[in-house]
Write an enzyme that holds these catalytic residues in place. Structure first.
Site, PDB file in Angstrom:
ATOM      1  N   ASP A  74       5.751  -3.619   6.558  1.00  0.00           N
ATOM      2  CA  ASP A  74       5.582  -5.252   6.849  1.00  0.00           C
ATOM      3  C   ASP A  74       5.105  -4.842   8.014  1.00  0.00           C
ATOM      4  O   ASP A  74       5.590  -4.866   9.414  1.00  0.00           O
ATOM      5  CB  ASP A  74       6.746  -5.604   6.039  1.00  0.00           C
ATOM      6  N   PHE A 157      -9.415  -3.973  10.693  1.00  0.00           N
ATOM      7  CA  PHE A 157      -9.495  -4.910   9.755  1.00  0.00           C
ATOM      8  C   PHE A 157      -9.454  -6.683   9.940  1.00  0.00           C
ATOM      9  O   PHE A 157      -8.578  -6.569  11.047  1.00  0.00           O
ATOM     10  CB  PHE A 157      -9.171  -3.953   8.658  1.00  0.00           C
TER      11      PHE A 157
HETATM   12  P1  IMP Z   1       0.684  -5.431   4.791  1.00  0.00           P
HETATM   13  O1  IMP Z   1       0.102  -4.476   3.787  1.00  0.00           O
HETATM   14  O2  IMP Z   1       1.671  -7.099   3.324  1.00  0.00           O
HETATM   15  O3  IMP Z   1       1.701  -5.641   6.263  1.00  0.00           O
HETATM   16  O4  IMP Z   1       0.301  -6.740   5.021  1.00  0.00           O
HETATM   17  C1  IMP Z   1       0.041  -7.023   6.030  1.00  0.00           C
HETATM   18  C2  IMP Z   1      -1.160  -7.798   6.633  1.00  0.00           C
HETATM   19  O5  IMP Z   1      -1.295  -8.932   8.163  1.00  0.00           O
HETATM   20  C3  IMP Z   1      -2.790  -7.552   6.105  1.00  0.00           C
HETATM   21  O6  IMP Z   1      -2.860  -8.154   5.511  1.00  0.00           O
HETATM   22  C4  IMP Z   1      -3.355  -8.578   7.538  1.00  0.00           C
HETATM   23  O7  IMP Z   1      -3.817  -9.499   7.040  1.00  0.00           O
HETATM   24  C5  IMP Z   1      -2.673  -8.095   9.147  1.00  0.00           C
HETATM   25  N1  IMP Z   1      -2.134  -7.383   9.610  1.00  0.00           N
HETATM   26  C6  IMP Z   1      -1.742  -6.059   9.665  1.00  0.00           C
HETATM   27  N2  IMP Z   1      -1.874  -6.171  10.821  1.00  0.00           N
HETATM   28  C7  IMP Z   1      -2.612  -6.140  10.955  1.00  0.00           C
HETATM   29  C8  IMP Z   1      -3.926  -4.921  11.899  1.00  0.00           C
HETATM   30  O8  IMP Z   1      -3.598  -4.087  12.542  1.00  0.00           O
HETATM   31  N3  IMP Z   1      -4.829  -5.915  12.404  1.00  0.00           N
HETATM   32  C9  IMP Z   1      -5.338  -6.679  11.214  1.00  0.00           C
HETATM   33  N4  IMP Z   1      -4.603  -7.519  11.233  1.00  0.00           N
HETATM   34  C10 IMP Z   1      -2.985  -7.420  10.598  1.00  0.00           C
END
Ligand code: IMP
Length: 207
Positions: A74, A157
């Protein structure tokens, strides 16, 4: 040893396969194992959400009589001036389907007039592991930066185009994928998890 990574995101699968390639373990996605279960990420912290995902998939595997180490991650962006928003809501900020150009513009606007030293922020990543004997382990890593004044860069991203890395003199979206993997929150948390898994595999082999 079989490892399952609890994500539906192909980009994350590519990243984890790259980083864990020297472990000598089979690494499977949920899709490859035909696991399609609803997971309610209702935790208040990155730790809780990573654990919720890993446990849900581990329970499903156990119900099928399948044995594997389940990993889940996460991650998100914490902006100090905004009381660590968007935090665990990073993906859901302004709505899951809202383009990042709009989310990024909104964050820049909310920091209008805020000086550099108060624009501090970090990406956080927690990786949770659930082992077949139900024991658990977590790693956490961060990368520190500041929120820029405009979007810059074509790589990465999400919030990468507004995340400036003073140490590197670049925005996160200006890093190559290799460069980003070496220094990013996710790269570092995965690497720490890999080191732990290596000791587990070694202990298992020594038995
Ligand atoms: P997860 O996939 O539930 O962990 O959501 C992570 C969210 O945090 C992503 O959808 C992005 O909005 C943001 N995020 C996490 N890591 C990155 C990164 O390396 N670059 C840019 N945004 C990130």
């Amino acid at each position: 040893m079989k490892i399952v990574f609890a994500t539906g995101n192909e980009g994350k699968m590519r990243e984890i396969r790259m980083i864990m390639s020297d472990l000598g373990a089979e690494i499977k996605s949920m899709k490859e194992l035909g696991i399609d279960i609803p997971i309610d990420e209702n935790g208040k912290t990155f730790e809780e959400n990573a654990r919720i995902k890993a446990r849900a998939v581990a329970d499903e595997l156990a119900a099928r009589g399948d044995k594997a180490v389940v990993l889940a991650d996460d991650s998100g962006l914490e902006i100090d001036y905004l009381n660590k928003e968007p935090g665990v809501y990073s993906a859901r900020y302004m709505g899951e389907d809202t383009p990042y150009s709009i989310k990024n513009a909104s964050l820049i606007k909310r920091l209008e007039g805020v000086p550099d030293d108060k624009r501090t922020a970090r990406f956080v990543c927690v990786i949770a592991a659930v082992f077949p004997d139900k024991t658990e382990y977590q790693t956490r890593a961060t990368i520190e930066g500041i929120i820029g004044y405009e979007e810059k860069g074509e790589n990465g991203f999400g919030y990468d185009p507004i995340f400036y890395l003073p140490e590197y003199g670049k925005y996160s979206a200006e890093l190559s994928p290799d460069e980003k993997n070496r220094i990013s929150h996710r790269g570092k948390a995965l690497d720490a998890m890999k080191k732990y898994l290596k000791t587990k595999i070694q202990a298992f082999t020594d038995k």
